[in-house]
Motif scaffolding. Structure first.
Motif, mmCIF file in Angstrom:
data_model
loop_
_atom_site.group_PDB
_atom_site.id
_atom_site.type_symbol
_atom_site.label_atom_id
_atom_site.label_comp_id
_atom_site.label_asym_id
_atom_site.label_seq_id
_atom_site.Cartn_x
_atom_site.Cartn_y
_atom_site.Cartn_z
ATOM 1 N N TYR A 315 41.616 30.607 38.320
ATOM 2 C CA TYR A 315 42.065 32.105 38.326
ATOM 3 C C TYR A 315 43.511 32.202 38.388
ATOM 4 O O TYR A 315 44.063 32.745 37.463
ATOM 5 C CB TYR A 315 41.894 32.722 39.451
ATOM 6 C CG TYR A 315 42.230 34.047 39.684
ATOM 7 C CD1 TYR A 315 41.655 35.309 39.054
ATOM 8 C CD2 TYR A 315 43.235 34.641 40.613
ATOM 9 C CE1 TYR A 315 42.291 36.621 39.334
ATOM 10 C CE2 TYR A 315 43.553 35.608 41.022
ATOM 11 C CZ TYR A 315 43.174 36.683 40.062
ATOM 12 O OH TYR A 315 43.394 38.124 40.515
ATOM 13 N N ASN A 316 44.525 31.429 38.904
ATOM 14 C CA ASN A 316 45.692 31.373 38.991
ATOM 15 C C ASN A 316 46.386 30.885 37.526
ATOM 16 O O ASN A 316 47.436 31.113 37.169
ATOM 17 C CB ASN A 316 46.328 30.288 40.023
ATOM 18 C CG ASN A 316 46.079 31.135 41.300
ATOM 19 O OD1 ASN A 316 46.306 32.578 41.479
ATOM 20 N ND2 ASN A 316 45.856 30.350 42.587
ATOM 21 N N LYS A 319 45.861 33.665 34.928
ATOM 22 C CA LYS A 319 46.788 34.507 35.460
ATOM 23 C C LYS A 319 48.364 34.206 34.808
ATOM 24 O O LYS A 319 49.029 35.000 34.191
ATOM 25 C CB LYS A 319 47.359 34.889 36.764
ATOM 26 C CG LYS A 319 46.068 35.686 37.212
ATOM 27 C CD LYS A 319 46.502 36.482 38.504
ATOM 28 C CE LYS A 319 46.861 35.518 39.606
ATOM 29 N NZ LYS A 319 47.176 36.048 41.047
ATOM 30 N N ALA A 406 42.146 38.770 35.918
ATOM 31 C CA ALA A 406 43.362 37.986 35.716
ATOM 32 C C ALA A 406 44.336 38.563 34.764
ATOM 33 O O ALA A 406 45.346 37.784 34.396
ATOM 34 C CB ALA A 406 42.924 36.611 35.152
ATOM 35 N N LYS A 409 49.610 39.501 37.163
ATOM 36 C CA LYS A 409 50.162 38.250 37.935
ATOM 37 C C LYS A 409 50.163 38.459 39.476
ATOM 38 O O LYS A 409 50.403 37.451 40.241
ATOM 39 C CB LYS A 409 51.341 37.838 37.384
ATOM 40 C CG LYS A 409 51.237 37.438 36.018
ATOM 41 C CD LYS A 409 52.527 37.003 35.362
ATOM 42 C CE LYS A 409 52.252 36.483 33.907
ATOM 43 N NZ LYS A 409 51.204 35.727 33.590
#
Length: 653
Positions: A315-316, A319, A406, A409
């Motif tokens: 996920y990060n 993003k 996503a 941020k």
């Protein structure tokens, strides 16, 4: 006497609208109408409005005919904008709707001013829609604007229904339709107002096509609403106006030809699921996991972490990799590989990338389509894919379901942006049947403020420190604001939103106590303008949650929707300055909303020479019905009054 006059006016309305209304001929009631007592804030009002739809063969072709006739009373100068008329019409690459017989009259002081045909012009709005436009001449306060037109359409799906409620009130609005049995339409009445007339009858042998002897029966419909209030879409805390505005919706479901052939327009979810799997813009884009396995660092996909940690890492990664271009995108022109290579994409491209990566890592993830708050609630009765304008990822890990987006941020794992808090969406399972799924917002949302204040009357100052803890959506909104402006701009905005003469001296984010769903801020402040006098009146709410009441309308015909649960806590410790004593403390307050759906408490006390102030305000429901609107309005009004009008009274010893 007022009751008698009102009855006479109502009787006049019945007499007028019970008779046939002729274009250009005003009734006595309309000619003498001056004010609309049911809404004294209205700048204009529909005195009369009527629409008709029926099918007719013209020049050998079946056409859907729309007829429209309206009279609008201009009550003041702000109502002059009603003189600008637009008549939209639809066109495809090969066919177009035709607007005929446009006529307009300005009735002013017994005189009639006709709309000149040469002043009517066309404007192209987009590739599918154009508009006929004109402006009424000689408009004054008190004028009645009357106009009529006809549209003939080759597009039978453009029998859309009727808008009973609009931005100005309507005294009388009527819709009629005559629909041959060949054409079957789904119909839905939306809004909170009942129909004053709801009639349906059967007219035998009313429709036929040249060359075919067989005739169709027609369903004859008549719907009327009276005294419909204006729909005020500028109110705070609401979903899309389309959810609540009183209107009748038609949607073409099926056509049965005289030759016995049937054409269906409304599909089942099984039909949609089948098409979805083969659609190149959605289903096809969900099968790109092999591409990502080749183009994404292997350790991100096949790491040895537990599933939740791996999902958060993916996920990060998405993003940080993407920049959202601000477009939603869903059913057209989605190019996931191209978007990934460029690092820029719409909502669908970004979240489909996330879904592909999660599936490639062995975490079973589906796509969920939904509608944003401003777009309207999707219909559950049957599939209308234009109801959806957004996609997110849905996955389950260790019995907990997560919805992921996503595009932002600052958005924590497992939270959707505020625009997506619209109750439910449809999960499109590529290997099974689609199904509805409820959107449950983050529940732990709060702002807690703790102040320590020292009063210095001799120098006209109040100084102190503030610790503020924001959680859930409150933390997310603050992080988004901090990311979009400089720290200096952020602090300037904070100072501007607080009481006069409030200046922030030192500021920091307490990183050791903050996480993705919690933000802890600490700052010191100085406040000027503390009057040195024998008696000091000091408002302890140096930081206020509400500057004014967001609910200003007297009534509201649709729910209040906050989107998520809200909670505010405020604690202040105020040091009584040397040489002063407490003369008066405010009375405590303990208020609640019906059914325990909200609570507000306020109390002050003295403790070892200091004044302790405690204030809490909590909404336990995300939505409140229109029937409860006046309770919510009063509840917020009390909160605003408590913060703005509360004073500690100190006097010299």
């Amino acid at each position: 006497m007022k009751k008698i006059i009102t009855l006479l006016v109502l009787l006049q309305c019945v007499l007028v609208f019970g008779q046939k209304v002729h274009f250009g001929q005003l009734s006595l009631f309309e000619s003498e109408f001056k004010t609309y007592e049911k809404d004294t804030t209205a700048h204009a009002v529909y005195l009369y409005e009527k629409g008709e739809n029926y099918f007719e063969v013209r020049r050998g072709y079946v056409r859907l005919i729309t007829k429209y006739h309206a009279r609008i009373k201009v009550l003041d100068k702000e109502g002059f904008s009603e003189a600008d008329i637009t008549i939209p019409y639809y066109h495809s690459e090969s066919q177009t709707e035709i607007v005929n017989d446009i006529a307009g009259i300005t009735h002013t002081d017994g005189l009639k001013y006709n709309v000149i045909q040469s002043t009517i012009y066309d404007v192209e709005v987009n590739e599918r829609w154009s508009e006929k436009r004109f402006t009424f001449p000689n408009v004054q306060e008190g004028s009645i604007l009357e106009y009529a037109y006809e549209i003939q359409s080759p597009f039978f799906y453009n029998l859309n229904g009727w808008e009973f409620q609009e931005h100005i009130p309507k005294i009388y609005t009527e819709y009629n339709a005559e629909i041959p049995g060949n054409y079957q339409y789904n119909r839905t009445l939306l809004g909170e107002f009942p129909l004053d007339v709801n009639e349906a009858s059967l007219k035998p042998d009313c429709f036929s096509v040249p060359g075919i002897s067989k005739q169709a029966d027609c369903e004859v419909l008549k719907y009327v609403m009276k005294d419909v209030p204006a729909f005020k879409a500028d109110e705070e805390y609401m979903l899309a106006p389309s959810n609540y505005r009183s209107r009748l919706e038609f949607e073409l479901s099926e056509y049965q030809g005289f030759d016995g052939l049937t054409q269906k327009f409304t599909k089942s979810w099984k039909d949609v699921d089948k098409e979805f799997r083969t659609d190149r813009d959605i289903g096809g884009q969900l099968r790109k996991k092999n591409y990502f396995e080749r183009n994404v660092p292997l350790e991100i996909i096949s790491g040895k972490e537990d599933e939740l940690t791996k999902a958060k890492n993916l996920y990060n990664f998405v993003k940080s990799h993407y920049r959202w271009n601000g477009k939603f995108g869903i059913f057209r022109d989605n190019k996931v590989k191209k978007a990934f290579d460029e690092g820029v994409g719409n909502v669908a491209e970004i979240n489909i990338t996330l879904i592909n990566l999660l599936n490639a890592s062995g975490i079973d993830t589906d796509l969920m389509v939904l509608s944003t708050r401003k777009h309207g609630l999707p219909k559950k009765t049957h599939p209308v894919m234009s109801d959806f304008n957004y996609v997110v990822a849905k996955l389950e890990i260790d019995g907990t379901t997560y919805l992921l987006d996503a595009t932002d941020k600052q958005l924590p794992f497992g939270m959707l942006p505020y625009r997506c808090l619209n109750y439910y969406g449809r999960v499109m399972d590529l290997d099974g049947d689609s199904y509805w799924y409820d959107i449950i917002p983050e529940k732990l949302n709060s702002r807690a403020i703790r102040l320590q204040v020292k009063l210095d009357p001799e120098n006209g100052l109040a100084t102190g420190t503030v610790d503020e803890v924001s959680k859930g959506y409150d933390a997310y909104f603050k992080r988004s604001q901090l990311a979009s402006v400089s720290e200096e701009e952020y602090l300037e905005e904070m100072e501007k939103n607080n009481t006069g003469g409030f200046y922030i001296e030192d500021y920091e984010i307490v990183k050791g106590q903050s996480n993705e769903k919690s933000l802890v801020e600490h700052f010191s402040f100085e406040m000027e303008d503390l009057e040195p006098s024998e008696t000091i009146y000091f408002n302890p709410f140096l930081i206020r949650y509400f500057k004014d009441n967001p609910f200003k309308a007297e009534t509201r015909n649709y729910p209040v929707d906050f989107g998520y649960l809200r909670k505010f806590n405020y604690m202040a410790k105020i040091e009584v300055p040397e040489g002063y004593k407490i003369k008066e403390l405010p009375e405590p307050i303990n208020l609640g909303l019906p059914d325990g759906s909200g609570v507000m408490r306020f109390n002050t006390s003295e403790m070892q020479g200091d004044v302790m102030v405690v204030f809490s305000f909590q909404l336990k429901f995300p939505q409140y019905s229109s029937e409860g609107y006046h309770f919510v309005k009063e509840f917020f009004g009390n909160a605003v009054a408590t913060q703005n009008q509360t004073y500690l009274v100190l006097e010299k010893e």
